[in-house]
Motif scaffolding. Structure first.
Motif, PDB file in Angstrom:
ATOM      1  N   SER A 106       0.881  -1.293   0.003  1.00  0.00           N
ATOM      2  CA  SER A 106       0.153   0.053   0.023  1.00  0.00           C
ATOM      3  C   SER A 106       1.083   1.128  -0.065  1.00  0.00           C
ATOM      4  CB  SER A 106      -0.835  -0.046   1.308  1.00  0.00           C
ATOM      5  OG  SER A 106      -0.172   0.149   2.249  1.00  0.00           O
ATOM      6  N   GLY A 107       0.413   2.403  -0.119  1.00  0.00           N
ATOM      7  CA  GLY A 107       0.987   3.619  -0.055  1.00  0.00           C
ATOM      8  C   GLY A 107       1.622   3.819   1.304  1.00  0.00           C
ATOM      9  N   ALA A 108       0.840   3.660   2.270  1.00  0.00           N
ATOM     10  CA  ALA A 108       1.377   4.037   3.713  1.00  0.00           C
ATOM     11  C   ALA A 108       2.384   3.119   3.805  1.00  0.00           C
ATOM     12  CB  ALA A 108       0.128   3.572   4.569  1.00  0.00           C
ATOM     13  N   ASN A 111       5.438   4.369   2.230  1.00  0.00           N
ATOM     14  CA  ASN A 111       6.025   5.419   2.987  1.00  0.00           C
ATOM     15  C   ASN A 111       6.678   5.097   4.216  1.00  0.00           C
ATOM     16  OD1 ASN A 111       5.433   7.463   0.937  1.00  0.00           O
ATOM     17  ND2 ASN A 111       3.205   7.676   1.786  1.00  0.00           N
ATOM     18  N   PHE A 136      -0.454  14.778   2.528  1.00  0.00           N
ATOM     19  CA  PHE A 136      -0.967  13.303   3.033  1.00  0.00           C
ATOM     20  C   PHE A 136      -0.203  12.170   2.625  1.00  0.00           C
ATOM     21  CE2 PHE A 136      -3.514   9.444   2.684  1.00  0.00           C
ATOM     22  CZ  PHE A 136      -4.218   9.464   3.640  1.00  0.00           C
ATOM     23  N   HIS A 137       0.159  11.459   3.586  1.00  0.00           N
ATOM     24  CA  HIS A 137       1.437  10.359   3.462  1.00  0.00           C
ATOM     25  C   HIS A 137       0.565   8.874   3.951  1.00  0.00           C
ATOM     26  CE1 HIS A 137       3.821  13.087   1.864  1.00  0.00           C
ATOM     27  NE2 HIS A 137       4.073  13.832   3.078  1.00  0.00           N
ATOM     28  N   GLY A 138      -0.468   8.887   4.403  1.00  0.00           N
ATOM     29  CA  GLY A 138      -1.188   7.771   5.071  1.00  0.00           C
ATOM     30  C   GLY A 138      -1.745   7.789   6.237  1.00  0.00           C
ATOM     31  N   GLU A 188       4.672  15.748  -1.599  1.00  0.00           N
ATOM     32  CA  GLU A 188       4.144  15.150  -2.757  1.00  0.00           C
ATOM     33  C   GLU A 188       4.761  15.994  -3.899  1.00  0.00           C
ATOM     34  OE1 GLU A 188      -0.187  14.227  -1.427  1.00  0.00           O
ATOM     35  OE2 GLU A 188       1.008  15.336   0.004  1.00  0.00           O
ATOM     36  N   ASP A 221       6.797  11.395  -2.379  1.00  0.00           N
ATOM     37  CA  ASP A 221       5.606  10.735  -2.164  1.00  0.00           C
ATOM     38  C   ASP A 221       4.756  10.610  -3.565  1.00  0.00           C
ATOM     39  OD1 ASP A 221       3.218   9.276  -1.795  1.00  0.00           O
ATOM     40  OD2 ASP A 221       2.924  10.353   0.304  1.00  0.00           O
ATOM     41  N   VAL A 223       2.867   8.454  -4.584  1.00  0.00           N
ATOM     42  CA  VAL A 223       1.555   7.233  -4.402  1.00  0.00           C
ATOM     43  C   VAL A 223       0.183   7.742  -5.409  1.00  0.00           C
ATOM     44  CG1 VAL A 223       0.073   6.262  -2.845  1.00  0.00           C
ATOM     45  CG2 VAL A 223       2.354   6.460  -2.238  1.00  0.00           C
ATOM     46  N   GLN A 224       0.172   9.046  -5.342  1.00  0.00           N
ATOM     47  CA  GLN A 224      -1.062   9.351  -6.259  1.00  0.00           C
ATOM     48  C   GLN A 224      -0.630  10.059  -7.607  1.00  0.00           C
ATOM     49  OE1 GLN A 224      -5.114  12.225  -5.524  1.00  0.00           O
ATOM     50  NE2 GLN A 224      -4.110  11.130  -4.077  1.00  0.00           N
ATOM     51  N   LYS A 250      -1.258   3.062  -5.208  1.00  0.00           N
ATOM     52  CA  LYS A 250      -2.311   3.468  -5.890  1.00  0.00           C
ATOM     53  C   LYS A 250      -2.479   2.763  -7.346  1.00  0.00           C
ATOM     54  CE  LYS A 250      -4.609   6.750  -3.462  1.00  0.00           C
ATOM     55  NZ  LYS A 250      -3.928   7.700  -2.248  1.00  0.00           N
TER      56      LYS A 250
HETATM   57  C1  LIG Z   1      -3.615   7.515  -1.063  1.00  0.00           C
HETATM   58  C2  LIG Z   1      -2.011   8.133  -0.532  1.00  0.00           C
HETATM   59  C3  LIG Z   1      -1.202   7.446   0.349  1.00  0.00           C
HETATM   60  C4  LIG Z   1      -1.634   6.186   1.318  1.00  0.00           C
HETATM   61  O1  LIG Z   1      -1.773   5.206   0.478  1.00  0.00           O
HETATM   62  P1  LIG Z   1      -2.651   3.713   1.035  1.00  0.00           P
HETATM   63  O2  LIG Z   1      -2.550   2.831   0.001  1.00  0.00           O
HETATM   64  O3  LIG Z   1      -4.083   4.307   1.392  1.00  0.00           O
HETATM   65  O4  LIG Z   1      -1.917   3.526   2.227  1.00  0.00           O
HETATM   66  C5  LIG Z   1      -0.219   8.124   0.507  1.00  0.00           C
HETATM   67  N1  LIG Z   1       0.080   9.210   0.031  1.00  0.00           N
HETATM   68  C6  LIG Z   1      -0.406   9.756  -0.834  1.00  0.00           C
HETATM   69  C7  LIG Z   1       0.293  11.048  -1.677  1.00  0.00           C
HETATM   70  C8  LIG Z   1      -1.784   9.300  -1.298  1.00  0.00           C
HETATM   71  O5  LIG Z   1      -2.609   9.816  -2.023  1.00  0.00           O
END
Ligand SMILES: *Cc1c(COP(=O)(O)O)cnc(C)c1O
Length: 401
Positions: A106-108, A111, A136-138, A188, A221, A223-224, A250
């Protein structure tokens, strides 16, 4: 017993912890940008499961990769090698700055791995990580602590220590946060949850410079923003600033749960056996899905088309904004991650507007309490964009002041 939206909702509400606020639809299937619920309603998905299903729902290449891998081998742990995991790591290394990869779910988790690496690679006494207001990091404790938004902290203190929050986009403020304990700056390239908010121009260059001057690590980060969402495979590639550590999740598996932390050879050497691990990380089925996803995205013309459609979408959003200046302030975003920023009056109506779009069967959400967020599958076509725009215009027009 018949499965309807209502019957599924009733059963779910009895047995689930109430930490999610859900729409009353139970989704049963999806294809491309379309979702279908248990009552047979069709929705145009302009959120992609929160920027996850970038190739749309049930993309044939991904579905095939999942099915084939699931019939061969589902899991072995990281006590052994597997080919899907290796192929995915090779693709990530070939297509980014990175030399080395750690697989998470997962993203969290990606991180968490980045935070642990930044600390262990920086040596004793250097553990503080500077993050940006609105980030936002999780939702794990450490990533919640990294998230510089008090509303995510409330009730969960004491949080893990070692996170320092800098004012968004302020060059002087972030420099003042640096202490002898600082090991990294984490951000981010464009804040997704924070309201599709890009960093000021040259700010990332400034962060890179600051990190180089003070021997700090720069952690992105993505992730998104990663996996084609902004029109390049990763956002840093078009912003001209290379991090030392990057996280991905993601859209990586187009819906299969998977995340990754990637870095340079030099930093990676700090994570020796025993320092970090994951039972499921690098799961062969999730990796097979990610390999298939990356191959589609890396094919000729795919990312150019994301840029072109993103430009088109922003231009159409700008038309809508101009027609509703009382509610909408401006448009921002990159590629196919875009926000229509609301005016103060519009912000108060954000939730109503998203609900009205839902009633018209267009799925979007309201990010950072300030922007309507649009993150359609990257395979969206201009006809679908036009459809969403027409309905958005109607919905905004019907909002009573
Ligand atoms: C969604 C998101 C996360 C968390 O990801 P999860 O898979 O929900 O743990 C972390 N950082 C960013 C920038 C995100 O958009």
């Amino acid at each position: 017993m018949e499965n309807t939206n209502q019957s599924i909702k009733n059963r779910a509400d009895k047995v689930f912890i109430g930490n999610y606020l859900r729409y009353p639809a139970a989704i049963v299937s999806g294809a491309g940008c379309e979702l279908i619920d248990a009552d047979g309603n069709r929705y145009l998905d302009f959120l992609s499961g929160i920027a996850v299903c970038a190739l749309g729902h049930c993309h044939p290449a991904v579905t095939r990769a999942i099915s084939e891998q699931a019939s061969r081998l589902v899991h072995v742990s990281n006590l052994y090698y597997t080919n899907p995991q290796t192929e995915l790591a090779e693709l990530l290394v070939e297509n980014t700055f990175a030399d080395k990869v750690f697989m998470a779910n997962s993203g969290a988790e990606a991180n968490e791995a980045a935070i642990k690496l930044a600390r262990i690679a920086s040596g004793e006494g250097r553990y503080e990580i500077i993050t940006l207001e609105g980030s936002f990091h999780g939702r794990t404790l450490a990533t919640v602590a990294a998230t510089a938004q008090p509303k995510f902290h409330q009730g969960f203190e004491p949080l893990p220590q070692g996170f320092v929050y800098a004012e968004f986009g302020d060059v002087g403020a972030i420099e003042q946060c640096i202490t002898p304990q600082t090991c990294a700056i984490m951000c981010e390239p464009l804040q997704g949850e924070g309201g599709v908010r890009p960093l000021p121009e040259d700010y990332l260059q400034f962060l890179r410079h600051l990190c180089d001057t003070h021997s700090l690590l720069l952690v992105f980060d993505e992730v998104q923003t990663g996996m084609g969402r902004t029109g390049s495979l990763f956002a840093y590639q078009q912003l001209g600033v290379t991090p030392d550590i990057m996280t991905v999740a993601k859209a990586l598996g187009n819906g299969m749960p998977i995340g990754a932390m990637v870095t340079t050879e030099k930093l990676a050497s700090a994570l020796v056996p025993g320092t970090h691990a994951s039972t499921f990380g690098g799961n062969p089925v999730a990796c097979a899905a990610a390999v298939a996803t990356l191959k589609v995205m890396l094919a000729d013309g795919f990312l150019d088309e994301v840029q072109a459609k993103g430009d088109y979408f922003r231009a159409r959003l700008a038309e809508v904004q101009q027609k509703h200046p009382g509610l909408c302030s401006h448009v921002r975003g990159m590629g196919l991650l875009n926000g229509l920023v609301m005016t103060e009056a519009g912000c108060e109506r954000g939730a109503d507007i998203v609900n009205a779009m839902y009633d018209e069967h267009i799925l979007i959400n309201f990010a950072g309490n300030c922007a309507l967020r649009f993150a359609p599958p990257l395979i969206v076509d201009r006809t679908e964009i036009d459809r969403a725009i027409v309905i958005l215009d109607q919905v905004l027009g019907s909002q009573k002041a």
